[in-house]
Design a protein around this motif. Structure first.
Motif, short mmCIF file in Angstrom:
data_model
loop_
_atom_site.label_atom_id
_atom_site.label_comp_id
_atom_site.label_asym_id
_atom_site.label_seq_id
_atom_site.Cartn_x
_atom_site.Cartn_y
_atom_site.Cartn_z
N ALA A 43 -7.45 24.81 45.27
CA ALA A 43 -8.64 25.18 46.03
C ALA A 43 -9.88 24.90 45.17
O ALA A 43 -9.77 24.60 43.99
N GLN A 44 -11.05 25.01 45.79
CA GLN A 44 -12.29 24.67 45.08
C GLN A 44 -13.05 25.87 44.54
O GLN A 44 -14.01 25.73 43.78
N ASN A 45 -12.66 27.06 44.98
CA ASN A 45 -13.32 28.29 44.51
C ASN A 45 -12.53 29.47 45.06
O ASN A 45 -11.63 29.29 45.89
N CYS A 46 -12.85 30.66 44.63
CA CYS A 46 -12.19 31.86 45.18
C CYS A 46 -13.11 33.06 44.97
O CYS A 46 -14.09 32.99 44.23
N HIS A 47 -12.76 34.15 45.61
CA HIS A 47 -13.48 35.40 45.38
C HIS A 47 -12.88 36.11 44.18
O HIS A 47 -11.73 35.84 43.82
N GLU A 48 -13.64 37.00 43.57
CA GLU A 48 -13.14 37.67 42.36
C GLU A 48 -12.30 38.92 42.64
O GLU A 48 -11.69 39.48 41.75
N GLN A 49 -12.30 39.36 43.92
CA GLN A 49 -11.53 40.56 44.22
C GLN A 49 -10.08 40.22 44.58
O GLN A 49 -9.82 39.26 45.30
N GLU A 50 -9.18 41.08 44.05
CA GLU A 50 -7.76 40.80 44.23
C GLU A 50 -7.27 41.13 45.64
O GLU A 50 -6.44 40.42 46.22
N SER A 51 -7.79 42.25 46.18
CA SER A 51 -7.31 42.70 47.49
C SER A 51 -8.21 42.16 48.60
O SER A 51 -9.24 41.55 48.35
N TYR A 52 -7.83 42.43 49.85
CA TYR A 52 -8.69 42.09 50.98
C TYR A 52 -9.99 42.91 50.90
O TYR A 52 -10.02 43.94 50.26
N PRO A 60 -11.22 20.93 50.90
CA PRO A 60 -11.82 22.16 51.44
C PRO A 60 -10.69 23.11 51.86
O PRO A 60 -9.60 22.65 52.21
N SER A 61 -10.95 24.40 51.84
CA SER A 61 -9.91 25.40 52.14
C SER A 61 -9.22 25.18 53.48
O SER A 61 -8.04 25.48 53.64
N THR A 62 -9.99 24.63 54.44
CA THR A 62 -9.42 24.39 55.78
C THR A 62 -8.26 23.40 55.74
O THR A 62 -7.47 23.34 56.68
N LEU A 63 -8.20 22.61 54.69
CA LEU A 63 -7.15 21.57 54.63
C LEU A 63 -6.01 21.91 53.69
O LEU A 63 -5.06 21.14 53.54
N ILE A 64 -6.08 23.06 53.02
CA ILE A 64 -5.04 23.36 52.03
C ILE A 64 -3.65 23.40 52.66
O ILE A 64 -2.71 22.77 52.18
N ARG A 65 -3.54 24.14 53.78
CA ARG A 65 -2.23 24.29 54.41
C ARG A 65 -1.66 22.96 54.93
O ARG A 65 -0.57 22.55 54.57
N PRO A 66 -2.45 22.25 55.77
CA PRO A 66 -1.90 20.97 56.26
C PRO A 66 -1.64 19.96 55.14
O PRO A 66 -0.69 19.18 55.21
N MET A 67 -2.45 20.01 54.11
CA MET A 67 -2.24 19.06 53.01
C MET A 67 -0.95 19.39 52.25
O MET A 67 -0.17 18.51 51.89
#
Ligand code: PGA
Length: 240
Positions: free
Chosen positions: A62-71, A42-49
């Motif tokens: 990661a398991q998914n992402c948004h399609e927009q490049e910017s914030y 899960p995204s919450t664990l990416i950094r510590p992992m």
């Protein structure tokens, strides 16, 4: 061979302790073999992992992402460059659980394009439902998912395709060897530069049967990847 662990919505900080066994095993195991392990927590664990795996050759996705490049104002979403900034090198896109929640081929295509721009590698999931299999339209469905999902993407070097029949995910069912081999070949012919993985109920029992299908480049493993012993067993048996 690729061994991709899809943890789905499972795991907290304490789950990272289970990585020790895998790290220890893989250190000696990978010496004479081309084996790649990628954890998609899960995204919450990416950094510590990522921190935990820093001195190893095991990578994180990661398991998914948004399609927009910017914030942007997209509550609950994370874009590919944000994933990249916390250590992800890969992202799963088009998983059937997200397709079932409304993700279309068009959105999947946009996500893949954006993730590639952020320099992430893609684990692109395709697969037919049970109904589609019964109607014998598996190849038609896969062709459509590939055509639309990878539309206008010329460089496919960073795209790994995971064939995951929806009816085999989490059910304990796997396709018949001859049928699976035929489908993998079919996908390979359309995507000569991509690695093709199989996913759906891969476990330490059926791996002996699955590994004998010699055109598969690895496995996307859900449930069994959360248990280090089972995960290690799958990797070991693949090479036995
Ligand atoms: P499973 O999941 O191994 O638990 O069937 C695979 C996946 O959904 O990627």
């Amino acid at each position: 061979m690729y061994f991709i662990a899809n943890w789905k919505m499972f795991g907290g900080l304490n789950s990272l302790n289970s990585l020790h066994k895998v790290i220890k095993f893989f250190k000696t195991f990978k010496k004479n073999r081309f084996a790649k392990i990628i954890y998609c927590p899960p995204s919450t664990l990416i950094r510590p992992m990522t921190k935990k795996l820093k001195l190893t050759s095991i990578e994180v996705g990661a398991q998914n992402c948004h399609e927009q490049e910017s914030y942007g104002a997209f509550t609950g979403s994370i874009n590919p460059s944000m994933l990249k900034s916390v250590g992800a090198k890969y992202v799963i896109i088009g998983h059937s659980e997200n397709r079932a929640a409304g993700e279309t081929n068009k959105i999947i295509n946009l996500k893949i394009k954006t993730a590639l721009k952020s320099n992430l590698s893609i684990i692109f999931c395709i697969g037919e439902t049970l109904n589609e299999k019964r109607k014998k339209i598996t190849k038609k469905i896969l062709t459509k998912q590939i055509q639309l999902g990878l539309s206008k993407i010329r460089d496919k070097k960073k795209i790994i395709i995971a064939y995951e029949p929806v009816w085999s995910i989490g059910t304990g069912l796997i396709p018949k060897s001859n049928e699976l081999s035929e489908i993998i070949n079919f996908i390979k012919k359309k995507n000569r530069n991509s690695k093709i993985l199989y996913g759906g109920s891969v476990n330490s029992k059926n791996i002996s049967e699955l590994k004998s299908i010699n055109n598969i480049d690895g496995f996307l493993i859900g449930g069994a990847s959360q248990d280090p012993k089972k995960f290690i067993d799958i990797i070991k048996k693949t090479y036995n």
